[in-house]
Scaffold this motif. Sequence first.
Motif, short mmCIF file in Angstrom:
data_model
loop_
_atom_site.label_atom_id
_atom_site.label_comp_id
_atom_site.label_asym_id
_atom_site.label_seq_id
_atom_site.Cartn_x
_atom_site.Cartn_y
_atom_site.Cartn_z
N MET A 1 -22.24 25.16 -33.60
CA MET A 1 -22.11 23.50 -34.65
C MET A 1 -21.44 22.46 -34.27
O MET A 1 -20.41 22.96 -34.03
CB MET A 1 -22.53 23.84 -36.17
N ALA A 2 -21.81 21.74 -33.43
CA ALA A 2 -20.98 19.82 -33.92
C ALA A 2 -20.27 19.92 -34.56
O ALA A 2 -21.00 19.82 -35.92
CB ALA A 2 -21.63 18.76 -32.82
N GLN A 3 -19.09 19.94 -34.02
CA GLN A 3 -17.98 19.21 -35.44
C GLN A 3 -17.67 17.34 -35.39
O GLN A 3 -17.77 17.42 -34.17
CB GLN A 3 -16.57 19.34 -35.82
N PHE A 4 -18.07 17.11 -36.62
CA PHE A 4 -17.48 15.13 -36.82
C PHE A 4 -16.43 14.80 -36.82
O PHE A 4 -16.35 15.19 -38.21
CB PHE A 4 -18.93 14.73 -37.19
N ARG A 5 -15.37 14.42 -36.45
CA ARG A 5 -14.41 13.76 -36.81
C ARG A 5 -13.86 12.10 -37.10
O ARG A 5 -14.11 11.56 -35.28
CB ARG A 5 -12.70 13.96 -36.45
N GLN A 6 -13.79 11.44 -37.83
CA GLN A 6 -13.47 9.72 -37.65
C GLN A 6 -12.17 9.90 -36.93
O GLN A 6 -11.00 10.50 -37.40
CB GLN A 6 -13.55 9.63 -38.91
N ILE A 7 -12.31 9.18 -36.66
CA ILE A 7 -11.02 8.30 -35.54
C ILE A 7 -10.64 6.65 -35.41
O ILE A 7 -11.67 6.04 -35.89
CB ILE A 7 -11.65 9.05 -34.04
N SER A 8 -9.67 6.61 -34.81
CA SER A 8 -9.20 5.08 -35.34
C SER A 8 -8.78 4.68 -33.89
O SER A 8 -8.42 5.36 -32.91
CB SER A 8 -8.17 5.08 -36.36
N ILE A 9 -9.72 3.61 -32.79
CA ILE A 9 -9.54 3.43 -32.05
C ILE A 9 -9.33 1.92 -32.24
O ILE A 9 -9.56 1.05 -33.10
CB ILE A 9 -10.45 3.85 -30.60
N LYS A 10 -8.66 0.78 -30.84
CA LYS A 10 -9.19 -0.25 -30.58
C LYS A 10 -10.27 -0.86 -29.59
O LYS A 10 -9.92 -0.13 -28.68
CB LYS A 10 -8.13 -0.61 -30.46
N ILE A 11 -10.76 -1.95 -29.96
CA ILE A 11 -11.51 -2.14 -28.53
C ILE A 11 -12.01 -3.44 -28.51
O ILE A 11 -11.68 -4.39 -29.58
CB ILE A 11 -12.87 -2.47 -28.81
N ALA A 12 -10.71 -4.25 -27.76
CA ALA A 12 -10.87 -5.24 -27.53
C ALA A 12 -9.33 -5.91 -28.38
O ALA A 12 -9.45 -7.23 -29.51
CB ALA A 12 -11.28 -6.68 -27.44
N ASP A 13 -8.50 -5.13 -29.00
CA ASP A 13 -8.03 -4.95 -29.35
C ASP A 13 -7.80 -4.93 -30.96
O ASP A 13 -6.18 -5.19 -31.54
CB ASP A 13 -6.86 -6.15 -28.89
N ASP A 14 -9.37 -4.78 -31.63
CA ASP A 14 -9.63 -5.09 -32.78
C ASP A 14 -9.68 -3.64 -32.70
O ASP A 14 -10.73 -2.83 -32.36
CB ASP A 14 -10.79 -5.39 -32.70
N ASP A 15 -9.49 -3.36 -34.55
CA ASP A 15 -9.51 -1.92 -34.22
C ASP A 15 -11.19 -1.74 -34.37
O ASP A 15 -12.00 -2.31 -35.61
CB ASP A 15 -9.20 -1.18 -36.47
N ALA A 16 -11.63 -0.50 -34.34
CA ALA A 16 -13.24 -0.29 -34.55
C ALA A 16 -13.32 0.90 -34.77
O ALA A 16 -12.74 1.93 -35.43
CB ALA A 16 -13.28 0.03 -32.94
N HIS A 17 -14.83 1.58 -35.86
CA HIS A 17 -14.80 2.56 -36.25
C HIS A 17 -15.72 3.66 -34.96
O HIS A 17 -16.59 2.88 -34.46
CB HIS A 17 -16.12 1.88 -37.70
N ALA A 18 -15.25 4.66 -35.36
CA ALA A 18 -16.01 5.74 -34.00
C ALA A 18 -15.74 7.43 -34.40
O ALA A 18 -14.74 7.27 -35.75
CB ALA A 18 -14.58 5.81 -33.12
N VAL A 19 -16.35 7.49 -33.99
CA VAL A 19 -16.35 9.06 -34.68
C VAL A 19 -16.63 10.23 -33.64
O VAL A 19 -17.06 9.89 -32.15
CB VAL A 19 -17.88 9.35 -35.55
#
Length: 87
Positions: A1-19
């Motif tokens: 079963m897949a596991q989901f983890r919230q992560i923090s990344i930047k897209i064009a130097d802006d904080d972005a929501h990602a999993v």
Amino acid sequence: MAQFRQISIKIADDDAHAVFVEGQAGKGHIVMISAKGKPTTSMLKHSDARYFDLADENTIEKIKVQDAYRINNIKYADIENDVVEQG
């Protein structure tokens, strides 16, 4: 079963929501929201502002959710420091 983890990344130097969606053998994919349109590899950074070291297998493709994209074949070890711990 897949596991989901919230992560923090930047897209064009802006904080972005990602999993990070973990698959098999420590690899999976990142699902991210980009209101700036399809992100390019030069726009993506880890939460500490280091650029992602992406290979040809790390394709970016549009998925059928408004403004959402995913990076394929990411190793969990490469994004481990970006994981947002849930308290």
